[in-house]
Write a protein that holds these residues in place. Structure first.
Motif, short mmCIF file in Angstrom:
data_model
loop_
_atom_site.label_atom_id
_atom_site.label_comp_id
_atom_site.label_asym_id
_atom_site.label_seq_id
_atom_site.Cartn_x
_atom_site.Cartn_y
_atom_site.Cartn_z
N GLY A 87 -40.22 21.34 -3.39
CA GLY A 87 -41.18 20.79 -2.67
C GLY A 87 -41.71 19.63 -3.33
N SER A 88 -41.52 19.22 -4.51
CA SER A 88 -41.92 18.16 -4.97
C SER A 88 -41.01 17.34 -5.37
CB SER A 88 -43.00 18.41 -6.32
OG SER A 88 -43.48 17.19 -6.82
N GLN A 89 -41.06 15.79 -5.40
CA GLN A 89 -40.32 14.94 -6.17
C GLN A 89 -40.48 14.41 -7.59
OE1 GLN A 89 -39.65 11.66 -3.32
NE2 GLN A 89 -38.69 12.87 -1.82
N SER A 90 -41.85 15.01 -7.89
CA SER A 90 -42.21 14.46 -9.19
C SER A 90 -42.41 15.55 -10.44
CB SER A 90 -43.72 13.95 -9.17
OG SER A 90 -43.99 12.95 -8.41
N PRO A 91 -41.46 15.49 -11.44
CA PRO A 91 -41.14 16.73 -12.29
C PRO A 91 -42.59 16.89 -13.30
CG PRO A 91 -40.13 14.59 -13.14
CD PRO A 91 -40.85 14.09 -11.61
N LEU A 92 -42.76 18.21 -13.39
CA LEU A 92 -43.63 18.28 -14.30
C LEU A 92 -43.34 18.59 -15.80
CD1 LEU A 92 -46.74 19.75 -14.93
CD2 LEU A 92 -45.72 21.96 -14.47
N THR A 93 -44.01 17.71 -16.56
CA THR A 93 -43.16 17.48 -18.02
C THR A 93 -44.02 18.33 -19.21
OG1 THR A 93 -44.67 15.57 -18.55
CG2 THR A 93 -42.72 15.14 -17.47
N GLU A 94 -43.29 18.86 -20.07
CA GLU A 94 -43.93 19.39 -21.30
C GLU A 94 -44.89 18.60 -21.86
OE1 GLU A 94 -41.89 21.80 -24.64
OE2 GLU A 94 -41.93 19.77 -25.11
N LYS A 95 -45.05 17.51 -21.87
CA LYS A 95 -46.13 16.71 -22.32
C LYS A 95 -47.27 16.43 -21.54
CE LYS A 95 -47.32 11.89 -23.78
NZ LYS A 95 -46.80 10.34 -23.88
N MET A 96 -47.05 16.72 -20.17
CA MET A 96 -48.51 16.97 -19.26
C MET A 96 -49.04 18.44 -19.50
SD MET A 96 -46.68 15.70 -15.67
CE MET A 96 -46.12 13.98 -15.37
N VAL A 97 -48.06 19.38 -19.63
CA VAL A 97 -48.58 20.75 -20.02
C VAL A 97 -49.36 20.78 -21.32
CG1 VAL A 97 -47.80 23.08 -20.50
CG2 VAL A 97 -46.95 21.80 -18.64
#
Length: 272
Positions: A62-72
């Protein structure tokens, strides 16, 4: 006296098949342990020093933007040390419960999927061997007793094999990863057991769901001894994950089924 001797002889003959079965089981278990020791000695020095790559991104449905480990890790870095010691369930761009992360032995948060690094200690064709190996090799210990009061520190599947102690997540991660290597649809389940936070493994074999208590120290040399998930009491599952995917339950109602419309695949983990 003769009748007494006859009775003793008959009793001994009746017990003989059971004694033979017990002896064969002991010999079988001894052979398995010998195989494990031999294989472990051959690879332990090499494998225990391996540093597995856990970095990656999560592609959220449902999202085209990945969640990255760096963000987390940046988000977790703004928390206190005690707060970052807990497992985190993440929302992303208005979507809830898309994945989970936890603090590893390197003190950094990694996505839950990344702890299944594709490790198996040795090759086997018997599905009961991984659980049996855990029962005889790894001791259960709460994280806060092992890691200076931190509530939740995860070991990768490789680390879980070589670390002598670990809690429920560590046991479950190693068990699920090993079973996946054997071709089993195995997942780590997160939820509660009798009201306490817990992790266990669900394994789907021949379209049947089995609930495997990875922390069990019962030494059962048989897959038939494993309980059906539909009959396991006290387990309240909320999330599941394997090497690639993360699932969340779509209802607050309790369930003993790990497949169906009440589950949604929230995200896919892509290792860097």
């Amino acid at each position: 006296m003769r009748l007494l001797l006859v009775g003793i002889l008959l009793g001994s003959l009746l017990m003989l098949p059971e004694l033979i079965q017990q002896r064969n089981q002991l010999l079988h278990e001894s052979a398995v342990q010998s195989q494990q020791r031999t294989t472990a000695r051959a690879s332990e020095n090499e494998d225990s020093e391996v540093s597995d790559n856990q970095s990656g991104s999560v592609l959220v449905s449902g999202s085209q933007s990945p969640l990255t480990e760096k963000m987390v890790q940046q988000a977790v870095g703004r928390r206190s040390e005690s707060e970052s010691g807990y497992i985190s369930i993440w929302n992303w761009q208005g979507l809830e419960n898309v994945t989970a992360s936890a603090r590893g032995l390197d003190s950094l948060h990694h996505f839950a999927n990344s702890y299944l690094v594709g490790f198996q200690p040795f090759a086997t064709n018997e599905l009961w061997i991984p659980l049996y190996t855990l029962a005889i090799r790894k001791e259960y210990q709460y994280d806060h007793l092992q890691y200076a009061g931190l509530a939740d520190i995860w070991q990768t599947s490789r680390q879980a094999y070589y670390q002598k102690r670990g809690d429920c997540e560590d046991h479950a991660i190693l068990l699920a990863d090993w079973l996946i290597n054997l071709g089993v649809d195995a997942r780590v389940a997160l939820g509660t057991h009798k009201g306490e936070g817990h992790a266990w493994v669900v394994a789907i074999v021949n379209n049947t769901e089995y609930l495997l208590e990875a922390t069990s120290k019962r030494r059962q040399p048989s897959w038939q001894a494993m309980p059906l998930a539909a009959l396991a009491e006290g387990y309240e599952v909320e999330f599941q994950f394997n090497r690639d995917y993360f699932w969340a339950k779509t209802t607050s109602a309790a369930t003993r089924s790990y497949r169906g419309n009440h589950w949604i695949r929230k995200s896919q983990f892509v290792r860097s």
